[in-house]
Design an enzyme around this catalytic site. Sequence first.
Site, PDB file in Angstrom:
ATOM      1  CB  SER A 189      -0.892   0.088   1.238  1.00 19.52           C
ATOM      2  OG  SER A 189      -1.072  -1.100   1.880  1.00 19.52           O
ATOM      3  CG  ASN A 246      -3.697   5.081   0.546  1.00 20.44           C
ATOM      4  OD1 ASN A 246      -4.787   5.279   1.070  1.00 20.44           O
ATOM      5  ND2 ASN A 246      -3.142   3.891   0.478  1.00 20.44           N
ATOM      6  CD  GLU A 270      -4.204   3.291  -6.151  1.00 18.20           C
ATOM      7  OE1 GLU A 270      -4.802   4.362  -5.974  1.00 18.20           O
ATOM      8  OE2 GLU A 270      -3.300   2.894  -5.386  1.00 18.20           O
ATOM      9  CG  HIS A 312      -2.762  -0.517  -3.691  1.00 22.13           C
ATOM     10  ND1 HIS A 312      -3.188   0.757  -3.436  1.00 22.13           N
ATOM     11  CD2 HIS A 312      -2.819  -1.171  -2.505  1.00 22.13           C
ATOM     12  CE1 HIS A 312      -3.490   0.872  -2.151  1.00 22.13           C
ATOM     13  NE2 HIS A 312      -3.270  -0.289  -1.575  1.00 22.13           N
TER      14      HIS A 312
END
Length: 388
Positions: free
Chosen positions: A128, A199, A161, A149
């Site tokens: 992550s 994120n 991702e 991801h």
Amino acid sequence: MPPEPAPAIVGIVGAGTMGAGIAQLALEHGHEVVLHDVDDAAIDRGRDRIREGLGRRARRLALDPAAVDAWVDGRLAGLRQAETLALLAGEADVVVEAALEDLALKREIFRALDESAEAETVLATNTSALSVSAIAEAVDRPERVIGLHFFNPAPVMRLVEVVTTARTDSGAAERATALVASWDRTPVRSADSPGFIVNRVNRPFTIEALRMLEAGEASVEAVDAAIRQDGFPMGPFELIDLAGVDVNLAAARGVWEGLGRPERLRPSAIQERLVEAGHLGRKSGEGFYRYVHGRRVDVAAEFAAAATTLDADVIRDRIVLGVAGEAWTAVAENVATAADIDLALRLGAAHPIGPFERTERRGGRAAVRARLEALGRRDVALLLADRQ
Ligand SMILES: NC(=O)c1ccc[n+]([C@@H]2O[C@H](COP(=O)([O-])OP(=O)(O)OC[C@H]3O[C@@H](n4cnc5c(N)ncnc54)[C@H](O)[C@@H]3O)[C@@H](O)[C@H]2O)c1
């Protein structure tokens, strides 16, 4: 007609939350899965979790109840354990690594995989927050290393991702992208930069909320209500409590450090304090709210007296336009395309519309900049400036 090629054999390293979820997805779509974990008990737990997940999936497919068990057993028959990384790498066409979030450990795993895998095998990490390039540096053939991801829970969340490094071979990226698309996921392309897309771009969602709380401008409930009213399933404080105050803080720190400590993304002292006090959100019974037997009862005592001086539309705009500013920066830095960022935030962070769609709807970039200036957020407004 030539026979259909056999589906790829998928190797998965780590049988925890993410490894089991990704294994379930691959089995659902007819792949053989080879699973490796250092802990045999984790394999057993992973297998149980996969069986349950397949059962839920079968019921959602509205299979005849009598057919559910047969479908689940049929899919599970494709799951095998590999005792070593070498055995796993030797037979997999694609490997997805979902072991612990530790760079040294992942580098060691990738080195072992790279030594035993065929040249064509794609090696993916589900990290992550670590740099995919830093993992790839450990191997002889970094061109086959990529980030995939997945979001938690992997069998439910559509977004993946796909993270390429400067050295990733385009063929490997295409194969990995086609594979996750064939699993009914939505792949988006991200550069290997801190926080990838979601994120990073979604950081202001919680940071701006914390800033308003810290400054005595808005209470926990006022912020969450303003954001829910805009069509989000939950507000920033509800989200932090659900994910874990410590988890959110670690993500905030990682992205802030990774991007060279920009002031706009500086983590909040409130979260540091909560983590020190062991108030980690839902899982500890208290964070921004208080929970009894897992149910929210009220706002935590520390925040009960917080005032709200801002209108709901100001609270909302500071947050959602803050996200828009970060989204423009990410495009300017070639992290991803505007279209992929919109998709990623809708599918990965439950935004009702993406930041670029929102900017359009709000009259375009100049209008959003003007609104941010009026809100006193000149630093964020500047992120939307033309950088050509
Ligand atoms: N949980 C999430 O929400 C989430 C979401 C996206 C990505 N990730 C990432 O996915 C990865 C896995 O996370 P998780 O939540 O599934 O963790 P987890 O703790 O549930 O599972 C990790 C598993 O890896 C195993 N393991 C440890 N060392 C190993 C080794 N050397 N070889 C093989 N297996 C090993 C452990 O025994 C454990 O079963 C991490 O990199 C994490 O950052 C997690």
